[in-house]
Design an enzyme around this catalytic site. Structure first.
Site, PDB file in Angstrom:
ATOM      1  N   LYS A 183       0.851  -1.204   0.000  1.00 46.63           N
ATOM      2  CA  LYS A 183       0.000   0.000   0.000  1.00 46.63           C
ATOM      3  C   LYS A 183       0.886   1.254   0.000  1.00 46.63           C
ATOM      4  CE  LYS A 183      -3.580  -2.691   2.261  1.00 46.63           C
ATOM      5  NZ  LYS A 183      -4.726  -2.739   3.152  1.00 46.63           N
ATOM      6  N   GLY A 229      -7.403  -4.773   7.273  1.00 47.86           N
ATOM      7  CA  GLY A 229      -6.797  -3.825   8.219  1.00 47.86           C
ATOM      8  C   GLY A 229      -7.353  -3.935   9.627  1.00 47.86           C
ATOM      9  N   GLU A 245     -11.623 -10.764  -0.442  1.00 45.40           N
ATOM     10  CA  GLU A 245     -11.255  -9.909   0.689  1.00 45.40           C
ATOM     11  C   GLU A 245     -12.508  -9.277   1.295  1.00 45.40           C
ATOM     12  OE1 GLU A 245      -6.902  -8.570   0.459  1.00 45.40           O
ATOM     13  OE2 GLU A 245      -8.114  -7.035  -0.495  1.00 45.40           O
ATOM     14  N   HIS A 274      -9.119  -3.317  -5.598  1.00 46.95           N
ATOM     15  CA  HIS A 274      -8.989  -3.341  -4.139  1.00 46.95           C
ATOM     16  C   HIS A 274     -10.034  -2.401  -3.544  1.00 46.95           C
ATOM     17  CE1 HIS A 274      -7.418  -2.962  -0.114  1.00 46.95           C
ATOM     18  NE2 HIS A 274      -6.638  -4.007  -0.353  1.00 46.95           N
ATOM     19  N   GLY A 315      -1.631  -7.376   3.661  1.00 45.98           N
ATOM     20  CA  GLY A 315      -1.249  -5.972   3.847  1.00 45.98           C
ATOM     21  C   GLY A 315      -0.273  -5.836   4.998  1.00 45.98           C
TER      22      GLY A 315
HETATM   23  P1  PGA Z   1      -4.477  -6.526   5.769  1.00 43.86           P
HETATM   24  O1  PGA Z   1      -4.768  -5.963   4.283  1.00 43.86           O
HETATM   25  O2  PGA Z   1      -3.669  -7.782   5.602  1.00 43.86           O
HETATM   26  O3  PGA Z   1      -3.699  -5.416   6.436  1.00 43.86           O
HETATM   27  O4  PGA Z   1      -5.794  -6.774   6.385  1.00 43.86           O
HETATM   28  C1  PGA Z   1      -5.133  -6.842   3.264  1.00 43.86           C
HETATM   29  C2  PGA Z   1      -5.362  -6.078   2.000  1.00 43.86           C
HETATM   30  O5  PGA Z   1      -5.739  -4.896   2.038  1.00 43.86           O
HETATM   31  O6  PGA Z   1      -5.167  -6.620   0.898  1.00 43.86           O
END
Ligand code: PGA
Length: 254
Positions: free
Chosen positions: A11, A176, A170, A98, A236
């Site tokens: 990101k 997150g 997802e 995303h 992420g």
């Molecule tokens: P995360 O993000 O692993 O921090 O939950 C995953 C993503 O946004 O692809």
């Protein structure tokens, strides 16, 4: 593509110094353990040259991914990057749709489908993110949401669209957060997605993989990977620290 397929999505994080250190340690680990599977690192685009200079990149032990692409090929689109530019820079895997782009940049299913089409034209591998909001989950609409996000791709790109592609399931509420979906919840949706696409494609599509993304850590990854229809992860936060990322790679035994 060889599974498990693990994508680190950085990101809007990292500095040249931090990324160089991370990749140096990842290279040492990969050289020593030679893990099976496919490791893809999606850095902010400006730093992707650092991956390209690694010897393990040249040996195809890790791959470079992009976090986004424009839905035009060339022209007056200030600030954008096209699929052929990614190809030119040896970036093979491209995350599209995303939820952060759908929400923050108002990307519609239609825009995402157009990006998918252009990536396929350029022989790049789309990592299409789909998934439901918390409210859609509460309302029992997970399948409906996934179908909508898949159908527009099939309608735009044809029934074989998902040959040589990845879908990252997802759930938006998990991204997150501290709470990933449970392994059985993910397995249920992943199996549904695979069956739906096989039926719609009218033949068993080749080289198609389903990842899970949303709060993946070294605590939950072993159980998640044990599920039949989970082929890997889009990660992420846990991809930003080398010790955590290596732990996860070891646990999924790639
Ligand atoms: P995360 O993000 O692993 O921090 O939950 C995953 C993503 O946004 O692809």
């Amino acid at each position: 593509m060889i599974k498990p397929i693990i994508v680190g999505n950085w990101k809007l994080n990292g500095t040249k110094k931090k990324i160089k250190k991370f990749l140096k340690l990842l290279s040492l680990f990969v050289k020593k353990y030679n893990p099976k599977g496919t490791i893809i690192i999606s850095l902010p685009i400006i730093y992707t040259y650092i991956i390209k200079n690694l010897s393990i990149f040249k040996k195809k032990k890790i791959f470079s991914g992009a976090q986004n692409v424009d839905n035009h090929v060339l022209g007056s689109f200030t600030g954008e990057i096209s699929p052929n530019m990614l190809n030119d820079m040896m970036i093979k895997y491209v995350i599209i749709g995303h939820s952060e782009r759908r929400f923050n940049h108002k990307e519609t299913n239609h825009i995402v489908a157009n990006k998918f089409r252009l990536l396929k034209q350029e022989n790049l591998i789309p990592i299409l993110c789909i998934g439901e909001t918390k409210q859609e989950k509460v309302d029992n609409r997970i399948e409906e949401v996934c179908i909508k996000q898949i159908d527009i791709i099939l309608n735009t790109c044809g029934t074989h669209a998902f040959d040589n592609s990845i879908i990252a399931y997802e759930p938006i509420w998990a991204i997150g957060s501290q709470n990933s979906a449970t392994p059985s919840e993910v397995q249920y949706v992943a199996q549904f997605i695979r069956q739906y696409i096989n039926i719609k494609s009218n033949y068993k599509i080749k080289n198609f993989f389903i990842q899970y993304g949303g709060a993946v850590t070294n605590k939950n990854v072993s159980e998640l990977i044990s599920k039949e229809d989970i082929d890997g992860f889009l990660i992420g936060r846990s991809s930003l620290e080398i010790t955590e990322f290596i732990k996860i790679i070891k646990l999924i035994n790639i």
